[in-house]
Design an enzyme around this catalytic site. Structure first.
Site, PDB file in Angstrom:
ATOM      1  N   VAL A   1     -30.397  17.754 -13.056  1.00 51.67           N
ATOM      2  CA  VAL A   1     -29.851  19.093 -12.845  1.00 51.67           C
ATOM      3  C   VAL A   1     -30.969  20.088 -12.522  1.00 51.67           C
ATOM      4  CG1 VAL A   1     -28.626  20.996 -13.969  1.00 51.67           C
ATOM      5  CG2 VAL A   1     -27.831  18.657 -14.277  1.00 51.67           C
TER       6      VAL A   1
ATOM      7  N   ASP B   1     -41.453  21.844 -17.426  1.00 51.40           N
ATOM      8  CA  ASP B   1     -41.001  20.707 -18.238  1.00 51.40           C
ATOM      9  C   ASP B   1     -42.134  20.333 -19.194  1.00 51.40           C
ATOM     10  OD1 ASP B   1     -38.595  18.349 -17.547  1.00 51.40           O
ATOM     11  OD2 ASP B   1     -40.198  17.838 -18.958  1.00 51.40           O
TER      12      ASP B   1
ATOM     13  N   THR C   1     -25.169  21.122 -20.703  1.00 48.17           N
ATOM     14  CA  THR C   1     -23.827  21.028 -21.277  1.00 48.17           C
ATOM     15  C   THR C   1     -23.924  21.131 -22.802  1.00 48.17           C
ATOM     16  OG1 THR C   1     -23.205  19.574 -19.454  1.00 48.17           O
ATOM     17  CG2 THR C   1     -21.779  19.541 -21.392  1.00 48.17           C
TER      18      THR C   1
ATOM     19  N   GLU D   1     -22.740  23.032 -15.158  1.00 45.75           N
ATOM     20  CA  GLU D   1     -23.033  22.375 -13.880  1.00 45.75           C
ATOM     21  C   GLU D   1     -22.032  21.237 -13.647  1.00 45.75           C
ATOM     22  OE1 GLU D   1     -25.390  23.092 -11.372  1.00 45.75           O
ATOM     23  OE2 GLU D   1     -23.922  21.704 -10.552  1.00 45.75           O
TER      24      GLU D   1
ATOM     25  N   ASN E   1     -14.887  17.214 -17.792  1.00 49.00           N
ATOM     26  CA  ASN E   1     -15.369  15.835 -17.873  1.00 49.00           C
ATOM     27  C   ASN E   1     -14.397  14.941 -18.638  1.00 49.00           C
ATOM     28  OD1 ASN E   1     -17.573  16.208 -16.326  1.00 49.00           O
ATOM     29  ND2 ASN E   1     -19.098  15.995 -17.945  1.00 49.00           N
TER      30      ASN E   1
ATOM     31  N   CYS F   1     -23.266  11.658 -18.319  1.00 56.49           N
ATOM     32  CA  CYS F   1     -22.364  12.750 -18.713  1.00 56.49           C
ATOM     33  C   CYS F   1     -21.076  12.302 -19.403  1.00 56.49           C
ATOM     34  CB  CYS F   1     -22.030  13.597 -17.495  1.00 56.49           C
ATOM     35  SG  CYS F   1     -23.447  14.535 -16.927  1.00 56.49           S
TER      36      CYS F   1
ATOM     37  N   LYS G   1     -21.238  10.567 -22.991  1.00 55.49           N
ATOM     38  CA  LYS G   1     -21.796  11.420 -24.049  1.00 55.49           C
ATOM     39  C   LYS G   1     -20.963  12.698 -24.250  1.00 55.49           C
ATOM     40  CE  LYS G   1     -25.225  14.442 -21.870  1.00 55.49           C
ATOM     41  NZ  LYS G   1     -24.583  15.733 -22.039  1.00 55.49           N
TER      42      LYS G   1
END
Ligand code: NAD
Length: 443
Positions: free
Chosen positions: A17, A36, A129, A162, A219, A271, A274
Site C-alpha cells: 500500500v 520505513d 486497515t 485502501e 472485505n 487482507c 486477517k
C-alpha cells in the site's frame, strides 16, 4: 477555499500500500517522502528498485526519482517534519486471531514527535486497515501525547481505507470505485478530499469509525462471496453440475453481479483472511457472535484440501507420487504468498509423502523462504511437469490458461490434471488424452 496547501506528503510503511500510494502521489506531482524502519527497503527504493512485485510501480518509481519527486528514508520523524500530510500505511497483521497494532502505535508515536517540532497544521491519514475505534482510541491519543498538541486544532486526523488489489494496484489507486474519507473535523477531510479530487470518483465523507468499518464490511462481503461460490462448487461436483455455468447464470442477476464468483482453492493474501479474523475477534469483544463470518473462514480453511481430494480420486495414495504445483502466489500478478492456498496444499502433499515440484512466474523466491529444500523449484512449466503423476493448478496466472498440452503430455508419467481454478477447458484437456478433475466440475 482551503487555506492549506499540500506540497510534500510523507508515507510511513513501504509495503504494497505504501509503495503504491507514494509512487502514485509522486506521479501526480507531489513531493513524496517514503519512510520505513526497514533499511533494505529504503536502499532499494532510493536505487529505483521496487521492494514489491507490482505492475507499473518500477516505471512510476523511476520517473519519480528522476524528477526528484520521491525520496526514501528511515528517518520517519524528519519525514513528518518536512511534510504537510502523512499517510500511515504500516502493516496490521493478526496475531493469535487479534489485530496487532504494534506498528500503528509506533508510527503514531514518531508522528507525534515530528509534530512537536512543527509550528504549522498537519494532517495524518490512517490508510492501514484498523478495527473501528482504533484511530480515535489509539492513534489520536498517542499522537496527542507525544506531540503535546491537540487533534482538531493543531493537527487533523482522517481515516482513508485502501481498496487496491495487488496485481492491479496502480490502476486501482488511479481509478477507485469510490474514495472513503472519515474525519471528525471538516478541515482535515477537506484537505484530503482536495488530493483525491482529480480522480473524479465518488467521494464518501463519513466519521472516522464508519470509514474504518466500511473497509472491514467490504472485505468480509467479498470473502463471503468467495466462500459462497466455493461451497456451491462442492455441491455442484457431487450433483453433476458445472459451477462455472452456475456462476455465469447467477452473475447475470444485477443484484449479484459476476465478480468474485470464481470457484477455486479459496481466498488468501494479506487482507481477507486477517481482516475477517480481526472482525470476528472484535465482534466477539462486543458480545456479538458472528455466525456467518465464522462459516466464511471455515469453508475457506477446507477449500485448498479439495484439490488434494481430487488428486487422490485420480491417483489413490499420494505416497511417493510426483506432484507438480503450478501457481504459488495467492492470486496472479503478484509475488505475495501470505496465506496463499498453495502453502496448505504443498504442506499437505508433503505430509502425504508426495514429491513436489513447483513453478510460479513471480513467487519462487518467497516459496523458497517457506519450503527451503523440501520441494523442487522448476524454472518453467515444462521443467516442472517432467515425470509428474499429477499436475495441480493452484493460481490462475495467464500463463497457465493456455498450457502447451501436447508437449506436457510427452513429459508426464501419468496424464492427470487437477484444475483448482477452473481455467482450462475440460473438453480440450480430455481430447489431448489427460484425465481431468476440477473444482465444481461435473464428472
Ligand atoms: P506490508 O506488510 O506489505 O508492509 C508494511 C510495511 O510497514 C513494512 O515495510 C514494514 O517494514 C513497515 N513498518 C512496520 N512498522 C513500521 C513503523 N513503526 N514505522 C514505519 N514502517 C513500519 O503491508 P501492506 O500489505 O502494504 O498493508 C499495509 C496496510 O494496508 C495493512 O493494514 C493492510 O491491511 C492494508 N491493506 C493492504 C492491502 C494489500 O493489498 N496489501 C490492500 C488494502 C489495505
Amino acid at each position: 477555499m482551503l487555506d492549506y496547501e499540500i506540497k510534500t506528503i510523507s508515507v510511513i510503511g513501504l509495503g504494497y500500500v505504501g509503495i503504491v500510494t507514494g509512487t502514485c502521489l509522486a506521479d501526480m506531482g507531489y513531493n513524496v517522502i517514503c519512510a520505513d524502519i526497514d533499511k533494505e527497503k529504503i536502499e532499494l527504493v532510493n536505487k529505483g528498485k521496487s521492494p514489491i512485485f507490482e505492475p507499473e510501480v518500477p516505471k512510476l518509481m523511476k520517473r519519480a526519482l528522476e524528477g526528484n519527486k520521491l525520496l526514501a528514508t528511515t528517518d520517519i520523524q524528519k519525514a513528518v517534519v518536512d511534510s504537510q500530510l502523512t499517510f500511515i500505511t504500516v502493516g496490521t497483521p493478526t496475531v493469535k486471531g487479534k489485530i496487532d497494532l504494534t506498528a500503528v502505535r509506533s508510527a503514531s508515536e514518531t508522528i507525534g514527535k515530528g509534530l512537536a517540532e512543527k509550528n504549522s497544521y498537519h494532517v495524518v491519514v490512517v490508510k492501514s486497515t484498523v478495527i473501528p475505534g482504533t484511530t480515535e482510541r489509539v492513534v489520536i491519543p498517542i499522537i496527542e501525547k507525544s506531540s503535546k498538541k491537540q487533534e482538531g486544532v493543531d493537527f487533523g486526523v482522517c481515516s482513508n481505507p485502501e481498496f487496491l488489489r495487488e496485481g492491479s494496484a496502480v490502476y486501482d489507486f488511479r481509478n477507485p470505485d469510490r474514495i472513503i474519507i472519515g474525519s471528525n473535523n471538516e478541515k482535515a477531510g477537506d484537505v484530503l478530499e482536495a488530493i483525491f479530487k482529480p480522480f473524479n470518483s465518488t467521494i464518501l465523507r463519513t466519521d472516522i469509525r464508519t470509514a474504518e468499518m466500511i473497509k472491514y464490511a467490504n472485505n468480509a462481503f467479498l470473502a463471503t462471496k468467495v466462500s459462497f461460490i466455493n461451497e456451491i462448487a462442492n455441491i455442484c461436483k457431487e450433483l453433476g453440475v458445472d459451477v462455472n455455468k452456475v456462476a455465469e447464470g447467477i452473475g447475470l442477476d444485477f443484484r449479484i453481479n459476476p465478480h468474485f464468483l470464481r470457484a477455486g482453492a479459496g481466498f488468501g493474501g494479506s487482507c481477507f483472511p486477517k481482516d475477517v479474523q480481526a472482525l470476528i475477534s472484535a465482534s466477539k469483544g462486543v458480545g456479538v457472535n458472528p455466525i456467518l463470518l465464522n462459516s466464511v473462514l471455515e469453508v475457506n480453511k477446507n477449500q485448498p484440501l479439495k484439490l488434494i481430494e481430487l488428486a487422490k480420486e485420480l491417483l489413490g495414495n499420494l505416497n511417493d507420487k510426483n506432484i507438480t504445483v503450478l501457481g504459488l502466489s495467492f492470486k496472479p500478478n503478484t509475488d505475495d504468498m501470505r496465506e496463499a492456498p498453495s502453502i496448505k496444499i504443498i504442506s499437505t502433499l508433503l505430509g502425504e509423502k508426495a514429491k513436489v515440484a513447483v513453478y510460479d512466474p513471480a513467487a519462487m523466491d518467497n516459496a523458497k523462504k517457506i519450503f527451503g529444500k523440501k520441494i523442487k523449484y522448476a524454472p518453467n512449466i515444462l521443467e516442472a511437469v517432467k515425470n509428474a503423476d499429477c499436475l495441480l493448478i493452484v493460481t490462475e496466472w495467464d500463463e497457465f490458461k493456455n498450457l502447451p498440452l501436447p508437449e506436457i503430455k510427452g513429459l508426464m508419467r501419468n496424464r492427470f490434471i487437477v484444475d483448482g481454478r477452473r481455467i482450462l477447458n475440460p473438453d480440450i484437456v480430455k481430447r489431448e488424452g489427460f484425465k481431468y478433475k476440477g473444482i465444481g466440475w461435473k464428472e
